[in-house]
Design a protein around this motif. Sequence first.
Motif, PDB file in Angstrom:
ATOM      1  N   ASN A 125       0.798  -1.220   0.000  1.00 34.14           N
ATOM      2  CA  ASN A 125       0.000   0.000   0.000  1.00 34.14           C
ATOM      3  C   ASN A 125       0.837   1.280   0.000  1.00 34.14           C
ATOM      4  N   THR A 128       3.466   3.507  -3.996  1.00 36.97           N
ATOM      5  CA  THR A 128       2.516   4.231  -4.845  1.00 36.97           C
ATOM      6  C   THR A 128       3.179   5.143  -5.867  1.00 36.97           C
ATOM      7  N   SER A 188      -6.888  -0.740   0.341  1.00 32.34           N
ATOM      8  CA  SER A 188      -5.605  -0.472  -0.322  1.00 32.34           C
ATOM      9  C   SER A 188      -5.098   0.948  -0.140  1.00 32.34           C
ATOM     10  N   LYS A 189      -5.912   1.780   0.543  1.00 29.65           N
ATOM     11  CA  LYS A 189      -5.538   3.193   0.755  1.00 29.65           C
ATOM     12  C   LYS A 189      -5.231   3.876  -0.577  1.00 29.65           C
ATOM     13  N   ASP A 190      -6.055   3.552  -1.574  1.00 30.14           N
ATOM     14  CA  ASP A 190      -5.796   4.001  -2.944  1.00 30.14           C
ATOM     15  C   ASP A 190      -6.880   4.974  -3.402  1.00 30.14           C
TER      16      ASP A 190
END
Length: 241
Positions: A125, A128, A188-190
């Motif tokens: 995660n 990025t 996924s903290k996306d």
Amino acid sequence: MGLYITMWIAMIAVIVVNVLSNTLPINGQTAADISDRLEVLFTPAGYVFSIWSLIYVLLVIWLITIYRKVKDNRFNGKVGILFIISCLFNIAWLFSWHYEQFILSIIVMFFLLFTLIAIYKQYKNNETGFSERFPFSFYLAWLSVATIANVSYVLKYNGVDLGISEVVGSLVLVGVAVILGYLAVAISKDIFFTLVIVWALVGIAVKTDDATMQYGTIVLTIILIIVALIHYMRMKTKRLV
């Protein structure tokens, strides 16, 4: 280095086939020509599909930025193999769609989707960057929406209604997309994945002439935006504590 070169060849092949699919076009028709034959409610407005250009640009940047990792033997070879496979499925989908092999197109798109999920899961995660998960956040999010749209089109093409009205069924699909958008942030903290989902849903609301579909999509999209932002801000706050 051989794997890296093959990845570039695969990427170039995808871009070339995509360009030819619109300029040649393949089988004498563009993807939009086929899509426009049926009025499918879960279909974004034409401008939304411009995101493909952004996705391909991001993938090219990804290939450029991973060069140092490849040279230093720090690149995950599994990702490279999966990427090449995803390119093959991308091309296969274009041919199956343009030659109106719609059932096959769904099968191929699901394989492409699963391949992208496999790539996505190779990154943590916190990975990025441009050389990591960032490009695949856009690619996977858009492919998720495209898969739902593809299935929706093929169901209508074959006269399958699943016992419910098209509006209700389409709003259920919008709900599925909303859930995916939220899970991307929650698990996924996306936030980028979620933004692509929002981009697609706004395009669906813009395109449809059905008031129920339009307002329903807008409401669900607003809910997604609010809930995702709240979760994202809480996540950011926890990091600062």
